[in-house]
Design a protein around this motif. Structure first.
Motif, PDB file in Angstrom:
ATOM      1  N   GLY A  38     -42.153 -19.220  -1.114  1.00 46.77           N
ATOM      2  CA  GLY A  38     -42.825 -20.489  -0.850  1.00 46.77           C
ATOM      3  C   GLY A  38     -43.122 -21.259  -2.121  1.00 46.77           C
ATOM      4  N   ALA A  39     -43.537 -20.538  -3.179  1.00 43.18           N
ATOM      5  CA  ALA A  39     -43.822 -21.200  -4.455  1.00 43.18           C
ATOM      6  C   ALA A  39     -42.561 -21.806  -5.047  1.00 43.18           C
ATOM      7  CB  ALA A  39     -44.442 -20.196  -5.421  1.00 43.18           C
ATOM      8  N   ALA A  40     -41.432 -21.089  -4.916  1.00 47.62           N
ATOM      9  CA  ALA A  40     -40.164 -21.629  -5.421  1.00 47.62           C
ATOM     10  C   ALA A  40     -39.781 -22.899  -4.667  1.00 47.62           C
ATOM     11  CB  ALA A  40     -39.070 -20.570  -5.291  1.00 47.62           C
ATOM     12  N   LEU A  41     -39.957 -22.892  -3.357  1.00 46.88           N
ATOM     13  CA  LEU A  41     -39.652 -24.087  -2.558  1.00 46.88           C
ATOM     14  C   LEU A  41     -40.595 -25.238  -2.909  1.00 46.88           C
ATOM     15  CD1 LEU A  41     -39.053 -22.350   0.891  1.00 46.88           C
ATOM     16  CD2 LEU A  41     -37.321 -23.522  -0.487  1.00 46.88           C
ATOM     17  N   ALA A  42     -41.879 -24.909  -3.144  1.00 48.32           N
ATOM     18  CA  ALA A  42     -42.844 -25.947  -3.511  1.00 48.32           C
ATOM     19  C   ALA A  42     -42.462 -26.591  -4.832  1.00 48.32           C
ATOM     20  CB  ALA A  42     -44.243 -25.339  -3.589  1.00 48.32           C
ATOM     21  N   ALA A  43     -42.006 -25.752  -5.796  1.00 47.62           N
ATOM     22  CA  ALA A  43     -41.589 -26.290  -7.090  1.00 47.62           C
ATOM     23  C   ALA A  43     -40.371 -27.193  -6.939  1.00 47.62           C
ATOM     24  CB  ALA A  43     -41.288 -25.132  -8.048  1.00 47.62           C
ATOM     25  N   GLU A  44     -39.444 -26.792  -6.073  1.00 48.71           N
ATOM     26  CA  GLU A  44     -38.247 -27.611  -5.851  1.00 48.71           C
ATOM     27  C   GLU A  44     -38.592 -28.953  -5.211  1.00 48.71           C
ATOM     28  OE1 GLU A  44     -35.582 -25.411  -3.402  1.00 48.71           O
ATOM     29  OE2 GLU A  44     -35.376 -23.743  -4.825  1.00 48.71           O
ATOM     30  N   GLN A  45     -39.582 -28.927  -4.292  1.00 49.16           N
ATOM     31  CA  GLN A  45     -39.901 -30.133  -3.516  1.00 49.16           C
ATOM     32  C   GLN A  45     -41.092 -30.910  -4.050  1.00 49.16           C
ATOM     33  OE1 GLN A  45     -40.209 -28.987   0.646  1.00 49.16           O
ATOM     34  NE2 GLN A  45     -38.556 -27.490   0.414  1.00 49.16           N
ATOM     35  N   GLY A  46     -41.741 -30.389  -5.093  1.00 51.19           N
ATOM     36  CA  GLY A  46     -42.910 -31.063  -5.638  1.00 51.19           C
ATOM     37  C   GLY A  46     -44.112 -31.020  -4.715  1.00 51.19           C
ATOM     38  N   ALA A  47     -44.215 -29.976  -3.902  1.00 55.01           N
ATOM     39  CA  ALA A  47     -45.325 -29.856  -2.949  1.00 55.01           C
ATOM     40  C   ALA A  47     -46.523 -29.212  -3.627  1.00 55.01           C
ATOM     41  CB  ALA A  47     -44.902 -29.021  -1.742  1.00 55.01           C
ATOM     42  N   GLY A  48     -47.714 -29.508  -3.109  1.00 58.41           N
ATOM     43  CA  GLY A  48     -48.943 -28.948  -3.649  1.00 58.41           C
ATOM     44  C   GLY A  48     -49.174 -27.526  -3.194  1.00 58.41           C
ATOM     45  N   PRO A  49     -50.213 -26.875  -3.720  1.00 53.71           N
ATOM     46  CA  PRO A  49     -50.519 -25.487  -3.353  1.00 53.71           C
ATOM     47  C   PRO A  49     -51.031 -25.382  -1.921  1.00 53.71           C
ATOM     48  CG  PRO A  49     -52.264 -26.399  -4.720  1.00 53.71           C
ATOM     49  CD  PRO A  49     -51.165 -27.425  -4.700  1.00 53.71           C
ATOM     50  N   GLY A  50     -50.917 -24.170  -1.368  1.00 55.31           N
ATOM     51  CA  GLY A  50     -51.447 -23.912  -0.036  1.00 55.31           C
ATOM     52  C   GLY A  50     -50.459 -24.125   1.093  1.00 55.31           C
ATOM     53  N   ARG A  51     -49.214 -24.558   0.743  1.00 55.09           N
ATOM     54  CA  ARG A  51     -48.223 -24.841   1.791  1.00 55.09           C
ATOM     55  C   ARG A  51     -47.056 -23.863   1.756  1.00 55.09           C
ATOM     56  NH1 ARG A  51     -45.815 -30.392   1.513  1.00 55.09           N
ATOM     57  NH2 ARG A  51     -44.982 -29.682   3.508  1.00 55.09           N
ATOM     58  N   GLU A  52     -47.207 -22.770   1.028  1.00 57.50           N
ATOM     59  CA  GLU A  52     -46.078 -21.867   0.829  1.00 57.50           C
ATOM     60  C   GLU A  52     -45.491 -21.367   2.148  1.00 57.50           C
ATOM     61  OE1 GLU A  52     -48.545 -21.831  -2.867  1.00 57.50           O
ATOM     62  OE2 GLU A  52     -48.957 -21.650  -0.712  1.00 57.50           O
ATOM     63  N   GLY A  53     -46.339 -20.868   3.037  1.00 53.63           N
ATOM     64  CA  GLY A  53     -45.846 -20.360   4.309  1.00 53.63           C
ATOM     65  C   GLY A  53     -45.169 -21.430   5.131  1.00 53.63           C
ATOM     66  N   GLU A  54     -45.779 -22.602   5.168  1.00 51.43           N
ATOM     67  CA  GLU A  54     -45.208 -23.723   5.918  1.00 51.43           C
ATOM     68  C   GLU A  54     -43.819 -24.082   5.386  1.00 51.43           C
ATOM     69  OE1 GLU A  54     -46.100 -28.516   6.017  1.00 51.43           O
ATOM     70  OE2 GLU A  54     -47.786 -27.141   5.793  1.00 51.43           O
ATOM     71  N   LEU A  55     -43.661 -24.071   4.066  1.00 52.17           N
ATOM     72  CA  LEU A  55     -42.372 -24.430   3.467  1.00 52.17           C
ATOM     73  C   LEU A  55     -41.310 -23.381   3.768  1.00 52.17           C
ATOM     74  CD1 LEU A  55     -43.593 -25.763   0.005  1.00 52.17           C
ATOM     75  CD2 LEU A  55     -42.741 -27.108   1.938  1.00 52.17           C
ATOM     76  N   VAL A  56     -41.698 -22.105   3.759  1.00 51.84           N
ATOM     77  CA  VAL A  56     -40.732 -21.048   4.077  1.00 51.84           C
ATOM     78  C   VAL A  56     -40.290 -21.159   5.533  1.00 51.84           C
ATOM     79  CG1 VAL A  56     -40.356 -18.556   4.219  1.00 51.84           C
ATOM     80  CG2 VAL A  56     -41.638 -19.506   2.303  1.00 51.84           C
ATOM     81  N   ILE A  57     -41.219 -21.435   6.432  1.00 55.05           N
ATOM     82  CA  ILE A  57     -40.875 -21.594   7.850  1.00 55.05           C
ATOM     83  C   ILE A  57     -39.909 -22.752   8.036  1.00 55.05           C
ATOM     84  CG2 ILE A  57     -41.806 -22.290  10.092  1.00 55.05           C
ATOM     85  CD1 ILE A  57     -44.327 -20.674   9.372  1.00 55.05           C
ATOM     86  N   ALA A  58     -40.207 -23.880   7.395  1.00 50.98           N
ATOM     87  CA  ALA A  58     -39.334 -25.054   7.520  1.00 50.98           C
ATOM     88  C   ALA A  58     -37.946 -24.760   6.966  1.00 50.98           C
ATOM     89  CB  ALA A  58     -39.960 -26.249   6.797  1.00 50.98           C
ATOM     90  N   SER A  59     -37.895 -24.055   5.852  1.00 54.41           N
ATOM     91  CA  SER A  59     -36.606 -23.715   5.255  1.00 54.41           C
ATOM     92  C   SER A  59     -35.820 -22.752   6.136  1.00 54.41           C
ATOM     93  CB  SER A  59     -36.845 -23.106   3.866  1.00 54.41           C
ATOM     94  OG  SER A  59     -35.637 -22.701   3.280  1.00 54.41           O
TER      95      SER A  59
END
Length: 402
Positions: free
Chosen positions: A283-304
Motif C-alpha cells: 500500500g505504501a508503494a502504491l501511495a508513493a506512486e500515486q501521491g496519496a496521503g497516509p492511512g489509505r494503504e489498504g484501500e489502495l491495495v484493494i483498488a489495485s
C-alpha cells in the motif's frame, strides 16, 4: 420480636417490593414501544391500583410520558373511552461513545434507545502524541454534544474504544500494558502506555469514562446494529490498519480473565504480523506512486487488486488466508453461528471474502456463515455507546437492597 420490629420488617419488605415492582415496570417500558395501563399491569403482575401508582411515579420521575396510540390497521373503534398509551422517554438521558484510533478520533451521542443524534470525526496524524490524541477525542465529544444540542450535564454515561489489549481488573475496564510476562500486547498508539487513558478522558469530559478494546466494541456494535443482529455466538474478525478479533457469547463480549480473549494475533505461528507488514508495504508503494496521503494503504491495495494487479492480488489473498486461519482457531474453540469480516479491509468484497471462505472451509469441522460488516467506520464509537448504554440501563433497573 416486638411489634415495632415486626412493623419495621413489614415496612422494609413493602419498600423493597415497591422498588422491585418499579424496576419491573421500567423494564417493561424499555422492552416495548408503548404500553397501556392494562398491559403494564399484566406484564408486571400487580393489581390495578399498584400499576397506577407505579405509572404515576415513573411519570413524575420523567422516565415515562403519555404517547400517541400505535398505528394499527384501520378498524371500527370500540365503544367507550380509548386506552391511553405511555412510552419510555428515550430523551431522559444520553450516552456518548468514543473511538481513539491511529488516524482518527470519533464521537457519537445517542439517546437511551440507542438512536444516534450526532457524530463528529477528526483526522489525526498517526505520530500524534498521547496527550494530544486524548484531547482530540475530548474535543470531538464536546462537538458532537453541541451538535445534538446537549450539554455535559445531559450525558449520563461515556465509554471509549482504544487500540490495544484489554486488561480487566476489579470490574473496571481498562487498556494498559499487561504485567511482565503476561503476554498482553501494549497499545499500538504512541505514548498510550505512559498515561492513564481513562483518567485523562474523565478529566477532560467531567465524568467517569470506561475504556475498552476497540475490536471488541466493534463486535458489540455489529451485534447491536449490524450484520450479526440475528446471531448470539459470533466471531468478529477486524482487518484494517491492523488485524484483530473479538468473540461474542450470547450477544455479550467475552473478555476472558485478563481481557485478552480473541487476541490471537499475537500468536507468531499464525503469521498475522508479517502479512500485515507486506500489505502495508504494498500500500505504501502504491501511495508513493500515486501521491496519496497516509492511512489509505489498504484501500489502495484493494483498488489495485480489483484491476488485476498480480502483486496486489497476491498480497491480499495471502492476508485473507492468514486472517482465515486465525478465524478457524477461534471457530474451533467457540463454535460460533457466524463469522463477521469487519474493518476497512472488509470493504474489499469478494477479493477478500472469497479466499477467506476457501481457507476457512479447509480448516473447519462444520460449515460456518461468513458475512461482511455493515457498520463502516462508526463501529467502534457505536460499540462504545452500546457499552455505556448497557451500564446506564443496568443502573436504572438496579434495586438497592435487593
Amino acid at each position: 420480636m416486638s411489634q415495632d420490629r415486626a412493623a419495621g420488617g413489614r415496612m422494609g419488605d413493602s419498600s423493597l417490593l415497591r422498588r422491585l415492582n418499579l424496576a419491573a415496570a421500567l423494564g417493561a417500558f424499555l422492552e416495548s414501544e408503548s404500553l397501556t395501563l392494562r398491559e403494564l399491569r399484566a406484564l408486571v403482575g400487580v393489581s390495578r391500583p399498584t400499576a397506577e401508582d407505579l405509572l404515576a411515579e415513573l411519570l413524575t420521575e420523567g422516565r415515562v410520558e403519555e404517547s400517541a396510540p400505535p398505528r394499527k390497521p384501520s378498524t371500527a373503534r370500540a365503544a367507550g373511552r380509548p386506552a391511553r398509551y405511555f412510552r419510555f422517554r428515550a430523551e431522559s438521558g444520553y450516552v456518548a461513545g468514543l473511538d481513539i484510533g491511529a488516524h482518527k478520533a470519533m464521537a457519537v451521542v445517542t439517546d437511551l434507545r440507542g438512536n444516534p443524534l450526532a457524530t463528529h470525526r477528526v483526522e489525526l496524524d498517526p505520530d500524534l502524541g498521547a496527550g494530544e490524541r486524548v484531547r482530540a477525542a475530548v474535543d470531538a465529544a464536546h462537538v458532537s454534544w453541541s451538535q445534538a444540542q446537549l450539554g455535559p450535564a445531559d450525558i449520563t454515561g461515556i465509554a471509549c474504544g482504544v487500540t490495544g489489549a484489554l486488561r480487566a481488573a476489579e470490574g473496571v475496564h481498562d487498556v494498559r500494558d499487561g504485567p511482565v510476562g503476561s503476554g498482553l500486547a501494549p497499545y499500538s498508539l504512541p505514548g498510550f502506555t505512559e498515561i492513564d487513558v481513562a483518567g485523562a478522558l474523565s478529566d477532560g469530559l467531567g465524568q467517569p469514562v470506561a475504556v475498552a478494546n476497540d475490536v471488541k466494541l466493534a463486535a458489540l456494535a455489529e451485534h447491536w446494529k449490524g450484520a450479526a443482529r440475528e446471531y448470539g455466538d459470533v466471531v468478529y474478525m477486524f482487518a484494517g490498519h491492523r488485524a484483530g478479533a473479538g468473540v461474542l457469547i450470547d450477544g455479550q463480549v467475552h473478555q476472558g480473565r485478563h481481557g485478552a480473549a480473541g487476541e490471537i494475533g499475537v500468536f507468531p505461528t499464525l503469521g498475522w504480523a508479517p502479512a500485515m507488514e507486506r500489505l502495508h508495504a504494498r500500500g505504501a508503494a502504491l501511495a508513493a506512486e500515486q501521491g496519496a496521503g497516509p492511512g489509505r494503504e489498504g484501500e489502495l491495495v484493494i483498488a489495485s487488486a480489483a484491476l488485476q494487479d498480480p502483486e496486489s492480488l497476491a498480497v491480499l489473498i495471502e492476508f485473507a488466508e492468514v486472517l482465515a486461519r486465525g478465524a478457524a482457531v477461534l471457530a474451533l474453540a467457540v463454535d460460533p453461528e457466524v463469522i463477521v469480516l469487519g474493518g476497512g479491509m472488509s470493504r474489499g468484497g469478494a477479493i477478500i471474502a472469497e479466499p477467506f471462505r476457501r481457507e476457512l472451509a479447509k480448516l473447519s469441522l462444520v460449515p460456518i456463515d461468513v458475512v461482511s460488516s455493515t457498520m463502516g467506520a462508526d463501529s467502534v464509537a457505536l460499540g462504545a455507546a452500546r457499552m455505556a448504554l448497557d451500564t446506564v440501563l443496568a443502573d436504572l433497573l438496579a434495586v438497592p437492597g435487593s
